[in-house]
Motif scaffolding. Structure first.
Motif, short mmCIF file in Angstrom:
data_model
loop_
_atom_site.label_atom_id
_atom_site.label_comp_id
_atom_site.label_asym_id
_atom_site.label_seq_id
_atom_site.Cartn_x
_atom_site.Cartn_y
_atom_site.Cartn_z
N ASP A 1 0.75 -1.10 0.48
CA ASP A 1 -0.02 -0.43 -0.08
C ASP A 1 0.77 1.28 0.00
OD1 ASP A 1 -2.53 -1.57 0.17
OD2 ASP A 1 -2.85 -1.23 1.94
N CYS A 2 0.82 1.76 -0.88
CA CYS A 2 1.58 3.44 -1.18
C CYS A 2 1.28 4.43 0.12
CB CYS A 2 1.13 3.92 -2.57
SG CYS A 2 1.52 5.53 -2.33
N PRO A 3 1.44 4.73 0.64
CA PRO A 3 1.73 5.97 1.53
C PRO A 3 0.47 6.83 0.97
CG PRO A 3 3.71 5.60 2.39
CD PRO A 3 2.99 4.80 0.45
N PRO A 4 -0.57 7.69 1.46
CA PRO A 4 -0.85 8.54 1.47
C PRO A 4 0.52 9.53 0.47
CG PRO A 4 -1.97 8.15 3.32
CD PRO A 4 -0.80 7.49 3.75
N SER A 5 0.63 10.12 1.47
CA SER A 5 1.79 11.29 1.21
C SER A 5 2.57 10.80 -0.19
CB SER A 5 2.87 11.89 1.82
OG SER A 5 3.50 10.28 2.39
N SER A 6 2.37 10.31 -0.59
CA SER A 6 3.35 9.36 -1.73
C SER A 6 2.52 9.17 -3.03
CB SER A 6 4.09 8.32 -1.24
OG SER A 6 5.27 8.14 -0.43
N THR A 7 3.16 8.84 -4.39
CA THR A 7 2.78 8.90 -5.22
C THR A 7 2.94 6.93 -5.46
OG1 THR A 7 3.59 10.69 -6.93
CG2 THR A 7 2.34 9.24 -7.83
N PRO A 8 1.54 6.52 -5.81
CA PRO A 8 2.01 5.47 -6.23
C PRO A 8 2.14 4.95 -8.01
CG PRO A 8 -0.45 6.39 -6.42
CD PRO A 8 0.13 7.55 -5.95
N ASP A 9 3.01 3.77 -7.74
CA ASP A 9 3.29 3.09 -9.07
C ASP A 9 2.00 2.40 -9.87
OD1 ASP A 9 5.97 3.28 -8.46
OD2 ASP A 9 6.54 2.11 -8.06
N PHE A 10 0.69 2.71 -9.18
CA PHE A 10 -0.46 2.08 -9.95
C PHE A 10 -1.35 1.63 -8.74
CE2 PHE A 10 1.58 -1.84 -8.64
CZ PHE A 10 0.65 -2.88 -8.53
N SER A 11 -2.43 2.10 -9.45
CA SER A 11 -3.94 1.81 -8.51
C SER A 11 -4.97 0.43 -9.39
CB SER A 11 -4.62 3.31 -8.53
OG SER A 11 -3.61 4.32 -8.28
N LEU A 12 -5.41 0.32 -7.70
CA LEU A 12 -6.22 -0.96 -8.05
C LEU A 12 -7.83 -1.37 -7.42
CD1 LEU A 12 -4.44 -3.99 -7.78
CD2 LEU A 12 -5.82 -3.51 -9.94
N ARG A 13 -8.69 -1.08 -7.96
CA ARG A 13 -10.15 -1.12 -6.76
C ARG A 13 -10.47 -2.42 -6.61
NH1 ARG A 13 -13.81 2.98 -7.20
NH2 ARG A 13 -12.89 4.08 -9.24
N ASP A 14 -9.48 -1.82 -5.09
CA ASP A 14 -9.89 -3.49 -4.89
C ASP A 14 -9.84 -3.20 -2.83
OD1 ASP A 14 -6.91 -2.88 -4.19
OD2 ASP A 14 -6.29 -5.29 -4.70
N THR A 15 -9.74 -2.10 -2.61
CA THR A 15 -10.38 -2.16 -1.38
C THR A 15 -11.82 -2.39 -1.09
OG1 THR A 15 -8.04 -0.24 -1.47
CG2 THR A 15 -9.93 0.20 0.58
N PRO A 16 -12.71 -3.54 -0.17
CA PRO A 16 -13.56 -3.70 0.07
C PRO A 16 -14.64 -2.88 1.19
CG PRO A 16 -11.40 -4.86 1.60
CD PRO A 16 -10.93 -4.18 0.85
N LEU A 17 -15.28 -2.08 1.12
CA LEU A 17 -16.02 -1.30 1.82
C LEU A 17 -17.00 -1.94 2.02
CD1 LEU A 17 -15.35 1.82 -0.93
CD2 LEU A 17 -14.32 1.22 0.68
N SER A 18 -17.81 -2.92 0.99
CA SER A 18 -19.18 -4.19 1.41
C SER A 18 -19.06 -4.60 0.35
CB SER A 18 -20.36 -3.15 1.10
OG SER A 18 -21.20 -4.06 1.77
#
Length: 271
Positions: free
Chosen positions: A186-203
């Motif tokens: 997981d990328c820290p909020p203050s850093s720029t990620p290398d890529f993103s995934l929509r896999d954080t479960p909300l429900s």
């Protein structure tokens, strides 16, 4: 902060982050939604339960054995009408091994560790048709960061895979003493990620499943090759040497080599 490591190994795994309709793909590594779902199932939480404490855990994974991609297709008929349903493609990772980890407060991680040892619902690796082949828990929580825990864990690859890499390295003139593994954290909020995934479960509620975006940073770490994975000695005449030792000295010239007591040298007959 503490870190808890999980060993994810099995004949088949499937970690889809964008699997929809008739094409169910898989990522190259476990997703956060898949691992959080596994932990929630171990705790005995239902699909409608609150996941906020688990989602807040920092997540990372190390690719110990990438496996190979396997494509399958399924046919089905409607349970009531009997009408044929559309063919669906499903993708799996065969013979893959990963070390996944979560970082957070020790009491919660200790609760998750205890649940993995006695899970309320049976764990599976992305899909219910993918059971684990080894114990998932890799020990109690460690008082270190997630990245350090992933870098310090022993290599979990299968023996045959380690030996194959070592042979390939030796053919190219190397020693095969270490192997470089990929890290995805997981990328820290203050850093720029290398890529993103929509896999954080909300429900996980089947009536309205929801997932959020997650930034990921990549990296690598070197691990030593286990000594147990060294090539065993191979002597194709070993069986012949053992047989010669048990047969005793060769018969002298002019004497018969036949056994003097057939009953002692012949296999017993079944009655």
């Amino acid at each position: 902060m503490s870190a808890l490591l999980l060993r994810l190994a099995g004949p088949l795994q499937s970690w889809g982050s964008a699997a929809r309709f008739t094409r169910r793909s898989t990522e190259n590594a476990p997703t956060k939604s898949g691992v959080i779902g596994l932990l929630a199932a171990a705790l005995g939480r239902t699909r409608e339960a609150d996941l906020s404490d688990l989602v807040a855990l920092r997540f990372g994974v190390r690719i110990d054995q990438p496996g190979s991609r396997l494509r399958d297709f399924q046919t089905a008929h409607h349970a009531d009408s009997g009408k044929a349903m559309p063919l669906s493609e499903r993708f799996y990772l065969a013979d893959a091994v990963f070390v996944a980890g979560v970082e957070g407060d020790r009491p919660l991680l200790q609760l998750l560790h205890d649940a993995l040892l006695e899970p309320h619902f049976l764990p599976y690796l992305g899909r219910r048709s993918c059971p684990p082949s080894r114990q998932i828990a890799m020990g109690p929580p460690q008082d270190t960061s997630l990245e350090e825990a992933l870098r310090g864990a022993p290599w979990q690859a299968s023996g045959w895979y380690v030996r194959r890499l070592k042979r390939e390295a030796e053919r190219e003139g190397g020693t095969g003493g270490t192997e470089t593994l990929d890290l995805l954290i997981d990328c820290p909020p203050s850093s720029t990620p290398d890529f993103s995934l929509r896999d954080t479960p909300l429900s996980f509620d089947p009536r309205h499943r929801r997932y959020g975006l997650r930034g990921v940073r990549g990296g690598q770490t070197a691990v030593p090759t286990p000594e147990s994975a060294s090539m065993p000695p191979h002597d194709p005449t070993e069986v012949l040497a053992v047989a010669a030792q048990t047969a005793g000295p060769p018969p002298e010239s002019g004497t018969s080599a036949k056994p003097t007591s057939p009953a002692a040298d012949s296999p017993p007959r079944s009655t």
